[in-house]
Scaffold this motif. Structure first.
Motif, PDB file in Angstrom:
ATOM      1  N   VAL A 228       0.708  -1.060  -0.070  1.00  0.00           N
ATOM      2  CA  VAL A 228       0.407  -0.088   0.128  1.00  0.00           C
ATOM      3  C   VAL A 228       0.961   0.579  -0.193  1.00  0.00           C
ATOM      4  N   TYR A 285      -6.332   1.271   2.785  1.00  0.00           N
ATOM      5  CA  TYR A 285      -6.572   1.671   2.191  1.00  0.00           C
ATOM      6  C   TYR A 285      -8.216   2.460   0.829  1.00  0.00           C
TER       7      TYR A 285
ATOM      8  N   ALA B 142      -4.313  -5.267  -2.656  1.00  0.00           N
ATOM      9  CA  ALA B 142      -4.915  -4.636  -1.079  1.00  0.00           C
ATOM     10  C   ALA B 142      -6.179  -5.042  -0.680  1.00  0.00           C
ATOM     11  N   MET B 146      -8.585  -5.037   2.620  1.00  0.00           N
ATOM     12  CA  MET B 146      -9.140  -4.483   2.721  1.00  0.00           C
ATOM     13  C   MET B 146     -10.401  -5.619   3.210  1.00  0.00           C
TER      14      MET B 146
END
Lengths: 304, 343
Positions: A228, A285, B142, B146
């Protein structure tokens, strides 16, 4: 207010850990075009070696001194044996091969150290707290982590922009063939950069040892947060990695600490707690998604 | 690139039908040799294969390296689990002020689960497809993570521990699926239908655009094709089918937990597709059997079987990239040496 300062510091501490991971990952990508999932394994190896040596010698410094070369050496071996054959391949192959390495290293750690997590104490010299603001004590060890991380950032900046080695690294990144023709040993340079990234991951792992439980699979959760960071910062950019890491560290920590309370201002307590917890786990996120909409290539695209 | 001539389409079709026949005869054979337990294992393999086939559509034909495909499997699984949970508790699911009654009926739940998975894939796809290459890999991973953490935080549905179901879904009110062999045939039938439909799809105009964009995106754009829209449609469709695999998986285990969408499962799906042969649709089915078989065998040898599987994977990537399908049946039809992926 005091709680806020404390949480910001916690966020910075997580941020510099992420930076240590992300800088290696982003250098390896920027220079060799390689995506390395096993970066988390190097973090884990650093943590295990540091914990084991520290437990046997009672010296965190010795643990650290063992962890850094151990991670760097493992990195160099991985690079020579596996990665060197993958540079010309597509990213999919790199993902699969390094996924295989993760499976291997996780189970190897279980074989060598067992399933029980290792716990190590904060070194005595750094065990105390210091008042960052009047009435706000903060653990020295975490402050030291922040300082080490920022020093590494400074060192990396100096290495890449001010030294001959850094010039070679940049040359290898922008044009591999020409740099090779000018007499730079590209294979050696690549191994060196990979080992450097591995050492930084090992450093992060060793410093995480006294804060977290040292166990197989510990590298994965930080690895994904590191992704990320790299996506937000821009792949290949060390500066982006620093900004992205601090941003992610602070947003994640503050979100977990304050989102439920903030939502309680507009919602009833039970709903706010539930939604706040869910939202805070997703906050980084959501941040990433926002950055992607705004700048698909990250905040600092390209090398730098 | 082909060391030997590919088999003729007719022989190829024959081999595929033979494989289907073998799968259809598997349960009676296993009962005959008195190993009915393996029907359950074979069912799990078919479900894994279904998820892998859906990944193959976007990976093998669309060149999209999604490292988050397990997320859609998980979404489909959780829709099933949550609706069954509310049906059992007898309280409706409150969603934005809307009361959705709990349900156990497959004819409603399954399409609904696929639709929710499709919406999840659409949202994630819109954001992820803004980028390509290595960004795409990391971003899909990602977003899947999440969703994983989101489900872990849902204490009402068991959080980390997940939900246990009180039986499988009903079909038109009957408990048809409770029977082990019937459930196997349902999974096999759905897998066969999906493979056939995808085969038609990849040979259609839509599929050709998708493959053209993988081989040379700039050329497709120059031809005036809205590449991203095509990719998004494929990504959404793959998400829906992955959701169906999740539904079946949860029905099979009568249990759902966040583990279903753990990132290692996304990795496992990629492995299955590569092992079997990317861009072949039938290959991933082979890959699922080989991977699960390998896991069974290795787990019998040592508790730490991943220490062997990991290096095996590295070797496959380095030396056996054509996959099992390429080995057994010959290289894929629209063979191209290097699909660099969505970049």
């Amino acid at each position: 207010m005091l709680l806020f300062v404390e949480q910001v510091l916690n966020g910075l501490q997580l941020g510099v850990m992420l930076f240590l991971m992300a800088s290696g990952l982003t250098l390896v990508f920027g220079i060799m075009g390689l995506i390395n999932l096993a970066h988390g394994s190097l973090y884990m190896i650093g943590a295990y070696v540091a914990a084991t040596v520290t437990l046997h010698t009672d010296s965190f410094l010795l643990g650290l001194a063992a962890a850094l070369p151990a991670a760097a050496l493992t990195g160099a071996i991985i690079e020579r044996v596996v990665m060197a054959r993958l540079y010309a391949r597509e990213h999919l192959d790199q993902v699969l091969a390094t996924f295989g390495l993760i499976l291997f290293f996780n189970d190897l750690m279980v074989i060598l150290w067992g399933r029980q997590p290792l716990f190590m104490n904060v070194p005595d010299a750094l065990a105390g707290t210091v008042e960052v603001l009047p009435g706000a004590p903060y653990p020295v060890f975490r402050l030291v982590i922040i300082a080490v991380g920022l020093l590494v950032a400074l060192g990396l900046w100096y290495l890449i922009t001010r030294t001959r080695l850094g010039m070679r690294i940049r040359a290898g990144a922008s044009d591999r063939e020409t740099a090779g023709a000018l007499g730079i040993d590209i294979a050696l340079l690549y191994t060196g950069v990979f080992a450097l990234g591995a050492m930084l991951a090992g450093l992060a792992g060793a410093m995480a040892g006294p804060i977290l439980a040292v166990e197989a699979g510990m590298g994965e959760s930080i690895l994904i947060l590191t992704f990320v960071v790299v996506v937000i910062g821009g792949i290949g950019s060390v500066r982006g990695a620093l900004i992205g890491a601090l941003l992610v560290g602070v947003v994640d920590t503050l979100g977990r600490a304050f989102l439920p309370d903030l939502l309680a201002l507009v919602l009833d307590r039970a709903t706010a707690d539930g939604a706040g917890t869910s939202l805070s786990t997703m906050s980084v996120y959501i941040l990433m998604a926002a950055v992607l909409v705004w700048r698909p290539k990250g905040l600092f695209p390209g090398h730098g | 690139m082909a060391e030997r001539a590919p088999l003729s389409p007719r022989v190829r079709l024959g081999l595929h039908l033979l494989g289907l026949l073998a799968l259809a005869l598997l349960p009676p054979l296993l009962t005959l040799i008195d190993e009915p337990f393996y029907v359950t294992l074979a069912t799990r393999v078919l479900i894994l294969a279904l998820a892998a086939v859906s990944l193959d559509l976007i990976l093998g034909y669309g060149g999209m390296v999604s490292f988050g495909h397990a997320a859609f499997v998980g979404v489909g699984g959780y829709v099933t689990g949550i609706l069954a949970h509310h049906a059992f508790m007898g309280d409706p699911l409150m969603l934005f002020g809307l009361a959705v009654p709990g349900m156990n009926e497959a004819l409603i739940v399954w399409p609904l689960a696929m639709a929710v998975s499709a919406v999840a894939a659409l949202l994630i796809g819109v954001l992820s497809l803004r980028t390509g290459g290595i960004h795409f890999i990391m971003i899909t991973l990602a977003f899947a993570q999440m969703l994983y953490y989101l489900l872990v935080s849902l204490q009402a549905y068991g959080g980390d521990d997940g939900l246990t179901l009180w039986g499988r879904n009903t079909v038109a009110g009957t408990d048809l699926l409770a029977d082990r062999e019937t459930f196997y045939y349902v999974c096999l039938g759905l897998l066969a239908v999906v493979v056939l439909a995808f085969r038609r799809l990849v040979d259609s105009r839509f599929g050709l655009v998708l493959q053209g964009a993988r081989q040379n995106e700039r050329r497709m754009r120059a031809l005036g094709v809205p590449v991203t829209r095509y990719r998004l449609a494929a990504f959404t469709l793959a998400g829906a089918v992955a959701g169906l695999a999740g539904v079946l998986s949860v029905n099979q285990a009568e249990f759902v937990s966040p583990t279903l969408l753990h990132w290692t499962h996304s990795g496992e799906l990629l492995v299955v597709v590569i092992l079997g042969g990317m861009g072949t649709l039938v290959g991933p089915v082979l890959g699922a059997f080989v991977l699960m078989g390998l896991e069974e065998v290795l787990a019998g040898v040592t508790e730490h079987w991943r220490v062997i599987l990991g290096p095996v994977l590295v070797l496959v990537v380095l030396y056996a990239r054509a996959g099992l399908h390429g080995w057994v049946i010959g290289p894929r039809r629209h063979a191209d040496a290097d699909g660099e992926g969505a970049s």
